[in-house]
Design an enzyme around this catalytic site. Structure first.
Site, mmCIF file in Angstrom:
data_model
loop_
_atom_site.group_PDB
_atom_site.id
_atom_site.type_symbol
_atom_site.label_atom_id
_atom_site.label_comp_id
_atom_site.label_asym_id
_atom_site.label_seq_id
_atom_site.Cartn_x
_atom_site.Cartn_y
_atom_site.Cartn_z
ATOM 1 N N CYS A 162 -24.086 5.677 -0.239
ATOM 2 C CA CYS A 162 -24.955 5.380 0.899
ATOM 3 C C CYS A 162 -24.180 4.608 1.964
ATOM 4 O O CYS A 162 -23.207 3.900 1.655
ATOM 5 C CB CYS A 162 -26.147 4.549 0.456
ATOM 6 S SG CYS A 162 -27.270 5.392 -0.673
ATOM 7 N N GLU A 212 -21.589 12.219 0.990
ATOM 8 C CA GLU A 212 -22.181 13.017 -0.083
ATOM 9 C C GLU A 212 -21.105 13.685 -0.921
ATOM 10 O O GLU A 212 -19.949 13.823 -0.511
ATOM 11 C CB GLU A 212 -23.099 14.086 0.510
ATOM 12 C CG GLU A 212 -24.314 13.504 1.187
ATOM 13 C CD GLU A 212 -25.213 14.560 1.813
ATOM 14 O OE1 GLU A 212 -26.311 14.178 2.244
ATOM 15 O OE2 GLU A 212 -24.839 15.748 1.883
ATOM 16 N N ASN A 223 -22.782 7.381 5.136
ATOM 17 C CA ASN A 223 -23.004 8.040 3.853
ATOM 18 C C ASN A 223 -21.942 9.120 3.624
ATOM 19 O O ASN A 223 -21.464 9.757 4.558
ATOM 20 C CB ASN A 223 -24.430 8.595 3.736
ATOM 21 C CG ASN A 223 -24.823 9.568 4.815
ATOM 22 O OD1 ASN A 223 -24.522 9.395 5.988
ATOM 23 N ND2 ASN A 223 -25.525 10.623 4.427
ATOM 24 N N GLU A 237 -25.105 1.953 3.609
ATOM 25 C CA GLU A 237 -25.204 0.516 3.386
ATOM 26 C C GLU A 237 -24.203 0.058 2.328
ATOM 27 O O GLU A 237 -23.542 -0.967 2.486
ATOM 28 C CB GLU A 237 -26.626 0.134 2.951
ATOM 29 C CG GLU A 237 -27.693 0.514 3.947
ATOM 30 C CD GLU A 237 -28.281 1.916 3.736
ATOM 31 O OE1 GLU A 237 -29.426 2.123 4.169
ATOM 32 O OE2 GLU A 237 -27.608 2.787 3.143
#
Length: 130
Positions: free
Chosen positions: A50, A41, A39, A52
């Site tokens: 994210c 941010e 991830n 994934e």
């Protein structure tokens, strides 16, 4: 290196200065190649990426298009599940019976499938008249 080990390693690179919640993901593509993502941010929350989604983007950039297996790991009290958006992204590139391994950094593991994570998936069949 196992899929969980790959996810664990990439998790260390996560950029999570706001939530402090680092997540790692690893995908084994149908070709056998492993792709990883963490991830990332952004101060303009929630405009981050994210783990994934990052792993899926790496897979597509690497020339693969099908997920054969995916693992997600985070430092949480129970295995962390992908968010709704990532469940849909995973379902775009994986069959329903594809194994999803959810894990904690304390080695608690839950194995499930894409179909179990996202029953009633919105798929291309809905677009057949377009």
């Amino acid at each position: 290196m196992s899929l969980i080990d790959t996810a664990r390693a990439v998790r260390r690179n996560a950029h999570a200065p706001y939530s402090k919640f680092k997540v790692g993901a690893a995908i084994r593509a149908a070709s056998g190649t492993i792709y990883a993502g963490c991830n990332v941010e952004n101060v303009a929350y929630p405009e981050g990426t994210c783990a994934e989604a990052g792993a899926i983007a790496a897979m597509i950039a690497g020339g693969d298009t099908r997920i054969a297996e995916i693992a997600v790991i985070a430092d949480s009290p129970k295995p962390v599940s992908p968010c709704g958006g990532c469940r849909q992204k995973i379902a775009e590139f994986a069959d329903g019976d594809v194994e999803v391994i959810l894990a904690t950094t304390d080695n608690v593991v839950l194995k499930t499938t894409v179909a179990d994570l996202l029953p009633g998936v919105f798929d291309a069949d809905y677009m057949s008249k377009v």
